[in-house]
Motif scaffolding. Sequence first.
Motif, short mmCIF file in Angstrom:
data_model
loop_
_atom_site.label_atom_id
_atom_site.label_comp_id
_atom_site.label_asym_id
_atom_site.label_seq_id
_atom_site.Cartn_x
_atom_site.Cartn_y
_atom_site.Cartn_z
N ASP A 70 0.81 -1.22 0.00
CA ASP A 70 0.00 0.00 0.00
C ASP A 70 0.85 1.27 0.00
O ASP A 70 0.30 2.37 0.00
CB ASP A 70 -0.93 0.03 1.21
N GLY A 71 2.18 1.12 0.04
CA GLY A 71 3.06 2.28 0.03
C GLY A 71 3.07 3.06 1.34
O GLY A 71 3.32 4.26 1.35
N LEU A 72 2.81 2.38 2.44
CA LEU A 72 2.70 3.07 3.73
C LEU A 72 3.83 2.78 4.71
O LEU A 72 3.75 3.22 5.86
CB LEU A 72 1.36 2.72 4.39
N THR A 73 4.88 2.09 4.29
CA THR A 73 5.93 1.74 5.26
C THR A 73 6.69 2.97 5.75
O THR A 73 7.22 2.96 6.85
CB THR A 73 6.93 0.72 4.70
N GLN A 74 6.76 4.03 4.95
CA GLN A 74 7.49 5.22 5.37
C GLN A 74 6.62 6.19 6.17
O GLN A 74 7.13 7.10 6.82
CB GLN A 74 8.11 5.93 4.16
N GLU A 75 5.32 6.01 6.11
CA GLU A 75 4.42 6.85 6.90
C GLU A 75 4.60 6.51 8.38
O GLU A 75 4.69 5.33 8.73
CB GLU A 75 2.96 6.59 6.52
N PRO A 76 4.63 7.51 9.25
CA PRO A 76 4.73 7.19 10.68
C PRO A 76 3.46 6.51 11.17
O PRO A 76 2.36 7.00 10.92
CB PRO A 76 4.93 8.54 11.36
N ILE A 77 3.63 5.38 11.81
CA ILE A 77 2.51 4.63 12.38
C ILE A 77 2.70 4.60 13.89
O ILE A 77 3.77 4.26 14.38
CB ILE A 77 2.42 3.22 11.78
N TYR A 78 1.66 4.97 14.59
CA TYR A 78 1.74 5.17 16.03
C TYR A 78 1.03 4.07 16.81
O TYR A 78 -0.19 4.08 16.90
CB TYR A 78 1.14 6.52 16.41
N PRO A 79 1.79 3.14 17.37
CA PRO A 79 1.18 2.22 18.33
C PRO A 79 1.34 2.82 19.72
O PRO A 79 2.32 3.51 19.98
CB PRO A 79 2.03 0.96 18.20
N ASN A 80 0.39 2.61 20.57
CA ASN A 80 0.57 3.02 21.96
C ASN A 80 0.87 1.74 22.72
O ASN A 80 -0.03 1.08 23.23
CB ASN A 80 -0.68 3.73 22.49
N ALA A 81 2.15 1.39 22.74
CA ALA A 81 2.56 0.10 23.30
C ALA A 81 2.13 -0.07 24.75
O ALA A 81 1.62 -1.12 25.12
CB ALA A 81 4.07 -0.05 23.17
N GLU A 82 2.32 0.97 25.54
CA GLU A 82 1.97 0.88 26.96
C GLU A 82 0.48 0.62 27.13
O GLU A 82 0.06 -0.23 27.92
CB GLU A 82 2.37 2.18 27.65
N LYS A 83 -0.34 1.34 26.36
CA LYS A 83 -1.79 1.18 26.43
C LYS A 83 -2.19 -0.21 25.95
O LYS A 83 -3.06 -0.85 26.55
CB LYS A 83 -2.46 2.25 25.57
N GLU A 84 -1.58 -0.67 24.87
CA GLU A 84 -1.92 -2.00 24.33
C GLU A 84 -1.58 -3.10 25.33
O GLU A 84 -2.35 -4.03 25.52
CB GLU A 84 -1.23 -2.25 22.99
N VAL A 85 -0.42 -3.00 25.97
CA VAL A 85 -0.03 -4.00 26.98
C VAL A 85 -1.00 -3.94 28.16
O VAL A 85 -1.47 -4.97 28.63
CB VAL A 85 1.43 -3.81 27.44
N ALA A 86 -1.34 -2.73 28.61
CA ALA A 86 -2.26 -2.58 29.73
C ALA A 86 -3.64 -3.13 29.37
O ALA A 86 -4.29 -3.81 30.17
CB ALA A 86 -2.38 -1.12 30.13
N LYS A 87 -4.08 -2.86 28.15
CA LYS A 87 -5.39 -3.31 27.69
C LYS A 87 -5.43 -4.83 27.56
O LYS A 87 -6.44 -5.45 27.86
CB LYS A 87 -5.67 -2.64 26.34
N LYS A 88 -4.34 -5.42 27.11
CA LYS A 88 -4.31 -6.86 26.86
C LYS A 88 -3.94 -7.66 28.10
O LYS A 88 -4.09 -8.87 28.12
CB LYS A 88 -3.30 -7.23 25.77
N GLY A 89 -3.39 -7.01 29.10
CA GLY A 89 -2.96 -7.72 30.29
C GLY A 89 -1.51 -8.14 30.18
O GLY A 89 -0.98 -8.33 29.09
N PHE A 90 -0.88 -8.25 31.31
CA PHE A 90 0.55 -8.55 31.36
C PHE A 90 0.91 -9.84 30.63
O PHE A 90 1.94 -9.94 29.98
CB PHE A 90 1.02 -8.61 32.82
N GLU A 91 0.02 -10.85 30.71
CA GLU A 91 0.33 -12.13 30.08
C GLU A 91 0.38 -12.04 28.55
O GLU A 91 0.93 -12.91 27.90
CB GLU A 91 -0.66 -13.22 30.51
#
Length: 122
Positions: A70-91
Motif C-alpha cells: 500500500d506504500g505506507l511503510t514510510q508513513e509514521p505509524i503510532y502504536p501506543n505500546a503501553e496502552k496496548e499492553v495494559a489493555k491486553k494484560g501482562f500475560e
Amino acid sequence: MTVAKRYVLRLFVSLKYVTANVVDRQCGRIVTTASTAERPLRDGLERGRACNAKAAAAVGEVLAMRLKVDGLTQEPIYPNAEKEVAKKGFENQTKVWAILNALRSHGVNLRIDDDGDHRPHF
C-alpha cells in the motif's frame, strides 16, 4: 486538515486470535489489517496455536508486507505500546511486542510513544 498521528495501530488479542489493524484517523477507516483468523495465515501456524507470540509475530510480518504493498511503510505509524499492553494484560505483553518488533524489523516506521522499555527479556 491534517490529523496528528494520522495512522495508528490497534491490536486485538483474544483467546483464539491475534488481529492488528492500521487505522487512518483522517478518514476513520482501517487501511490494512492482518489476523490469525485469516485462513492462509492460520494454516501456516501450528495447529491450535493461533494466539501465541509466534503467531503474533506472523501477524506483524503480514501486516508489514501489506503496508509495503500500500506504500505506507514510510508513513509514521503510532502504536501506543503501553496502552496496548495494559489493555491486553501482562500475560499478553510478549504478543504485543512480537507484533511491534516484527513490524519494525520489516521496515515499518513505528513511532512508539512510551519511553520505557517494556519489552520482555528472553
